[in-house]
Design an enzyme around this catalytic site. Structure first.
Site, PDB file in Angstrom:
ATOM      1  N   HIS A  14       0.761  -1.127   0.060  1.00 26.45           N
ATOM      2  CA  HIS A  14      -0.028  -0.019  -0.110  1.00 26.45           C
ATOM      3  C   HIS A  14       0.792   1.221   0.058  1.00 26.45           C
ATOM      4  O   HIS A  14       0.421   2.236  -0.330  1.00 26.45           O
ATOM      5  CB  HIS A  14      -1.075   0.094   1.213  1.00 26.45           C
ATOM      6  CG  HIS A  14      -0.264   0.211   2.419  1.00 26.45           C
ATOM      7  ND1 HIS A  14       0.369  -1.056   3.125  1.00 26.45           N
ATOM      8  CD2 HIS A  14      -0.068   1.381   3.249  1.00 26.45           C
ATOM      9  CE1 HIS A  14       0.862  -0.554   4.274  1.00 26.45           C
ATOM     10  NE2 HIS A  14       0.733   0.566   4.520  1.00 26.45           N
TER      11      HIS A  14
ATOM     12  N   HIS B 266       4.849   9.630  12.575  1.00 26.24           N
ATOM     13  CA  HIS B 266       3.915   8.399  13.130  1.00 26.24           C
ATOM     14  C   HIS B 266       4.899   7.401  13.603  1.00 26.24           C
ATOM     15  O   HIS B 266       5.847   7.104  12.896  1.00 26.24           O
ATOM     16  CB  HIS B 266       2.815   7.837  12.097  1.00 26.24           C
ATOM     17  CG  HIS B 266       3.525   7.355  10.851  1.00 26.24           C
ATOM     18  ND1 HIS B 266       4.380   7.812  10.009  1.00 26.24           N
ATOM     19  CD2 HIS B 266       3.270   6.187  10.429  1.00 26.24           C
ATOM     20  CE1 HIS B 266       4.363   7.389   8.738  1.00 26.24           C
ATOM     21  NE2 HIS B 266       4.000   6.045   9.014  1.00 26.24           N
TER      22      HIS B 266
END
Length: 317
Positions: free
Chosen positions: A117, A181
């Site tokens: 992805h 993140h």
């Protein structure tokens, strides 16, 4: 005739279509992605070069290159993205690899690249399919430690841009990943053997992959509730990075400490490497001007989500 270049960089997240964020936040992200699609549609590229990471789907520690160019590639189909072959123009990819080697960049090449992805999601967002446009995928290791200095990534991007300048094409350069993140991925020297096996050589079965995706969704929900040990998002750092890109201060990344960056932005802030490479490639066409720039911290997706577009600055010519 010289190539015409444009840039679109964006965050990706396996949780993009998962429920969670406030409706107004989700709408703001959707609007930013639509702005990026409109920009790309107006530019109408006939070739895409995408710098992207991998999350131990295609590249594992059994052989982990810092950079790899795919002369053929297929999407694995994780986190809601579709599996299938990418339309890689093999001859152009071969010439790019030869150029990078000739300028002293030791890139790997793959005749069977597997992308997840991290590369497919932006292509599907911008074009509806990862096979909609001829695309050359450039893997930039942003997850597997140890990571090399950022100046190497900038050199890679600049060398790709130098190659693209010789093409008579409209080339969209994409950087996929980041910003701040932390992610629930095992670390090689700090995890039990059964977890390490997946990042060294073991492939998940379909059932194991479904279980892993459910685990990541739970991690996002826990993070949003403040019940996670993952490092918090760092909007101040993200905004500083975006301002640096807008100024065109790419050389300033050269002296950034990899360890300090991770300590401030989490283990996957290092995906900003793809943005550095993409901007460095665009910069070979001269100073650039950032068009749209969007930023939104989204705890439910465990990411500081950003989208930017840019074109060479016509006033600088």
């Amino acid at each position: 005739m010289a190539a015409e270049l444009a840039l679109c960089c964006m965050s990706h997240t396996p949780l993009l279509r998962a429920p969670g964020p406030d409706e107004s936040v989700a709408r703001r992200v959707d609007d930013a992605l639509q702005t990026a699609r409109d920009f790309v549609d107006a530019f109408a590229p006939d070739l895409v070069v995408i710098f992207g990471p991998d999350h131990y789907q295609g590249f594992r520690y059994e052989l982990m290159p810092p950079f790899c160019v795919g002369a053929a590639a297929a999407a694995v189909g994780d986190y809601g993205t579709r599996a299938g072959d990418l339309d890689v123009p093999q001859g152009v990819a071969d010439r790019l690899i030869a150029h990078l080697l000739a300028v002293d960049l030791d890139v790997a090449m793959s005749e069977k690249m597997v992308v997840d992805h991290g590369i497919v999601q932006p292509l599907e967002i911008l074009f509806g399919s990862s096979a909609a446009k001829p695309v050359i995928p450039v893997f930039v290791n942003s997850v597997a430690e140890p990571l090399g200095p950022l100046r190497r990534v900038r050199r890679l991007g600049a060398a790709v841009g130098e190659f693209l300048a010789g093409l008579d094409r409209r080339v969209l350069i994409v950087g996929s990943g980041g910003l701040s993140h932390d992610v629930p991925i095992p670390r090689l020297r700090e995890s039990p053997p059964e977890a390490v096996a997946y990042i060294v050589s073991r492939r998940r079965t379909p059932a194991e992959q479904r279980a892993r995706e459910a685990e990541v969704r739970r991690a996002g929900q826990e993070f949003a509730r403040g019940e996670s040990a993952l490092r918090p998002l760092n909007p101040e750092l993200d905004q500083e990075i975006l301002r640096r890109f807008a100024r065109g201060d790419l050389a300033g990344f050269d002296e950034m400490s990899v360890d300090r960056l991770g300590a401030q932005g989490g283990s996957s802030i290092h995906e900003v490497r793809t943005w550095i490479a993409a901007h460095a490639a665009l910069r070979t066409a001269g100073p650039y001007r950032t068009g749209s720039s969007f930023y939104q911290p989204v705890p439910e997706w465990i990411v500081g989500f950003a989208v930017t577009t840019a074109l060479p600055d016509p006033t600088s010519r």
